[in-house]
Write an enzyme that holds these catalytic residues in place. Structure first.
Site, PDB file in Angstrom:
ATOM      1  N   PRO A   1      37.566-113.760 -38.030  1.00  0.00           N
ATOM      2  CA  PRO A   1      38.406-114.854 -37.192  1.00  0.00           C
ATOM      3  C   PRO A   1      37.439-115.076 -35.590  1.00  0.00           C
ATOM      4  CG  PRO A   1      39.422-112.862 -37.047  1.00  0.00           C
ATOM      5  CD  PRO A   1      38.110-112.246 -38.482  1.00  0.00           C
TER       6      PRO A   1
ATOM      7  N   MET B   1      40.652-117.686 -29.969  1.00  0.00           N
ATOM      8  CA  MET B   1      41.031-118.939 -30.354  1.00  0.00           C
ATOM      9  C   MET B   1      39.951-120.848 -29.756  1.00  0.00           C
ATOM     10  SD  MET B   1      44.542-119.683 -28.233  1.00  0.00           S
ATOM     11  CE  MET B   1      44.106-119.610 -26.549  1.00  0.00           C
TER      12      MET B   1
ATOM     13  N   HIS C   1      34.244-107.187 -37.720  1.00  0.00           N
ATOM     14  CA  HIS C   1      35.850-108.061 -38.424  1.00  0.00           C
ATOM     15  C   HIS C   1      35.416-109.045 -37.337  1.00  0.00           C
ATOM     16  CE1 HIS C   1      37.448-106.416 -34.170  1.00  0.00           C
ATOM     17  NE2 HIS C   1      38.200-106.189 -34.713  1.00  0.00           N
TER      18      HIS C   1
END
Lengths: 144, 479
Positions: free
Chosen positions: B376, B379, B402
């Site tokens: 990920p 945002m 990660h």
């Protein structure tokens, strides 16, 4: 001698607070206040309700983390927010202390108590209660 | 200044000194190392090398930043018989991890309904503080089921399909879980929080496939350009945090009793075979299963949300699980080390397993191309799908990065944002955000993080993972 105080110090990933108090009991009390301030604006909390806690025996720095975890658990389970705390500590002859704490505050009202963030845990990072000329100090880091 | 010795353009050695039992190895490029050397991260890599039973090296990935005892982005494999297990090597948020769902939908198809999709997700998946949905209340027996069976429990209750389980690390169920080892307090926290996203850097994001780097692997993963995907980043909530903190507390004393001296109290540990070690492992596995079940439940509600917003039956959108990975975990895995087969307890804290093609734990559908790795971003920026490699299996106990690490403290992030409306800026970029109203939006601004593209570039350069696709956000829900 200055009274108990705390200030948030810069930390890249989480939240760190530096605590000061003339007495060890005062340090524990101000730690509860600092923990709450990390969550929400403490000035909006009314000291209308109270909770009593007994912990230990344990060494002071482990006891401090245990104490703050209890404060956080009261928040998570009952929504209880701490306005102020009073702590008494009794030593045994091994260097361990037993804590008797009184927390004054109220259950969270979503209208009045906006949350800044949620705390996952209190870490032992850099935690060493130190004595100096003015009393006691410690830095506590919260994992958020 | 540290004594880091360059091994390659993407890796550095911290030679064994003092109480270190093995070297440290950091995967980073030269520019990153300059930043990394500014704080305690490298010292923490060295400290981890003190753990009894550690095998190979104390490893750090390019998203390393300093943490509690262990750095975040760290990997420590210890001998399964003689080594120690350390809760700090897993982290407070046990099985914080990432799930990726793909769909049959394209970006163009969802564009007119983007706000509705995000609004449905926000309405259906609880975020931030507070309890889970009223329609998911767990009895004590239910919770035992969650802790023992993980994602399979959720499927049994109608959350998703059996087919989902084949696309989750460990099949969504870590073996060795013992619900009886999870304290009453942890259980209380968990029973109210199943099916909740959490806060901080947790999110559920509607995305599209912006770039494909490897068509063969992307095709095997079922990804195509412009495809709509959903990524969920979440962990074990209060139950996991409680398990970690309780066992850290026990281990602070236990480490002393076992005569284990460590440079940092947060490295506290106990021998794997000891009562304390076994108690932690059983509780940790249970907490990991809670997180797998949590992501399974939320996936189901997201499927319903997308369907409701588009006026489709949930299965028509074809949201299926690409994969689901842990990045805070300790697992028993087998490797060849210096010509010997060794079973190890691999601690990954802010690190993702990245198994190679051909490995039997790589799902059958992906066995020719390698295990999907889900990275990920922060945002408003991109996320990545990678694939595991043989080299990672040989060099890093099958591990990779990660995500992106934080660069800026929360207070600094808030200062930088002052006067800007982060939500408006993201909207202007076409990203619709719904957040539970805490300060977290400002603190999570993209500039507060390292650039995940750099992190991914380094793991690819080091041969630990292959880039497969880049995903970009369309909408986000947050706590």
């Amino acid at each position: 001698m200055a009274g108990p105080s705390f200030e948030f110090v810069p930390h890249t990933a989480d939240v760190a607070v530096r605590l000061h108090a003339p007495t060890l009991e005062g340090l524990f009390a101000v730690a509860a206040a600092a923990c709450t301030e990390a969550l929400t604006d403490r000035s909006a909390i009314r000291a209308s309700d109270s909770r009593r806690l007994s912990l230990g025996p344990a060494e002071p720095d482990l006891l401090l983390v245990d104490w703050l975890h209890e404060v956080l658990y009261l928040f998570e389970s009952e929504g209880f927010l701490v306005r102020e705390a009073e702590v008494s500590l009794a030593p045994d002859d091994t260097g361990a202390w037993t804590l008797d704490g009184q927390l004054r505050g109220e259950p969270r009202d979503a209208e009045r108590h906006g949350l800044k963030l949620l705390i996952k845990a209190v870490t032992y990072h850099g935690l060493a209660i130190a004595r100096d000329a003015d009393g006691y100090s410690a830095t506590v880091v919260f994992d958020v | 200044m540290s004594d880091a010795i360059p091994l390659s353009p993407f890796s550095w050695r911290l030679p064994r000194t003092g109480g270190m039992r093995v070297d440290g190895i950091v995967y980073a490029d030269a520019a990153m190392m300059t930043d990394i050397q500014k704080d305690q991260s490298l010292q923490q890599v060295r400290n981890v090398a003190h753990l009894p039973g550690i095998i190979g090296a104390s490893l750090a990935m390019p998203d390393i930043h300093w943490g509690y005892g262990f750095p975040i982005g760290g990997v420590a494999a210890v001998d399964a018989e003689d080594g120690v297990v350390s809760p700090g090597g897993v982290g407070y948020d046990i099985n914080c991890g990432v799930r990726l769902l793909r769909s049959r939908l394209t970006r163009e198809e969802v564009a007119p309904k983007l706000r509705e999709i995000v609004a449905q997700m926000y309405a259906n998946v609880p975020t931030g503080v507070g309890e889970g949905r009223r329609d998911l209340r767990l009895s004590s027996r239910d919770l035992d089921g969650v802790l023992e069976q993980g994602a399979a429990w959720a499927v049994g209750r109608g959350f998703g399909d059996r087919a989902d389980l084949d696309h989750i690390e460990e099949g969504g169920r870590l073996p060795g879980a013992d619900p009886a080892l999870v304290s009453e307090r942890a259980r209380q926290r968990g029973s109210l929080q199943l099916g909740t996203l959490g806060s901080g850097n947790h999110f559920a994001e509607l995305q599209y496939v912006a770039e494909i780097y490897d068509e063969r692997i992307a095709s095997a993963f079922g990804l195509f350009p412009g495809q709509v995907t959903v990524m969920i980043h979440s962990g074990s909530r209060g139950l996991g945090h409680q398990v970690c903190q309780e066992h850290l507390r026990v281990m602070v004393d236990a480490a002393r009793r076992y005569g284990i001296t460590l440079p940092d109290r947060q490295l506290c540990c106990a021998p794997i075979g000891s009562p304390e070690g076994q108690a932690y492992l059983g509780a940790m596995a249970a907490a990991a299963n809670f997180a797998f079940a949590n992501r399974q439940v939320m996936s189901h509600w997201i499927r319903e949300s997308v369907g409701a917003a588009l006026g489709l039956a949930p299965h028509r959108a074809g949201l299926s699980v690409v994969y689901d990975v842990c990045h805070n975990i300790a697992k028993f895995e087998t490797f060849e080390v210096e010509g010997r087969t060794r079973r190890a307890c691999v601690h990954r804290k802010g690190s993702t397993r990245a198994y190679p093609p051909g490995h039997r734990q790589t799902p059958a559908a992906y066995r020719e191309v390698g295990q999907p790795v889900l990275i990920p971003g922060d945002m408003g920026r991109y996320s990545y799908v990678l694939a595991g490699t043989d080299r990672a299996f040989r060099e890093t106990f099958g591990s990779t990065c990660h995500g992106a690490g934080r660069l800026m403290s929360r207070s600094e992030a808030k200062k930088r944002v002052r006067g800007r409306s982060l939500l408006k800026e993201l909207e202007a970029q076409g990203v619709h955000v719904m957040a539970a109203g805490m300060a977290t939006v400002a603190e999570e601004m993209p500039e507060a993080y390292k650039d995940v593209a750099d992190v991914v570039r380094v793991v690819e350069g080091a041969g630990l993972s292959r880039r497969v696709a880049q995903l970009r956000p369309l909408g986000v829900i947050k706590g």
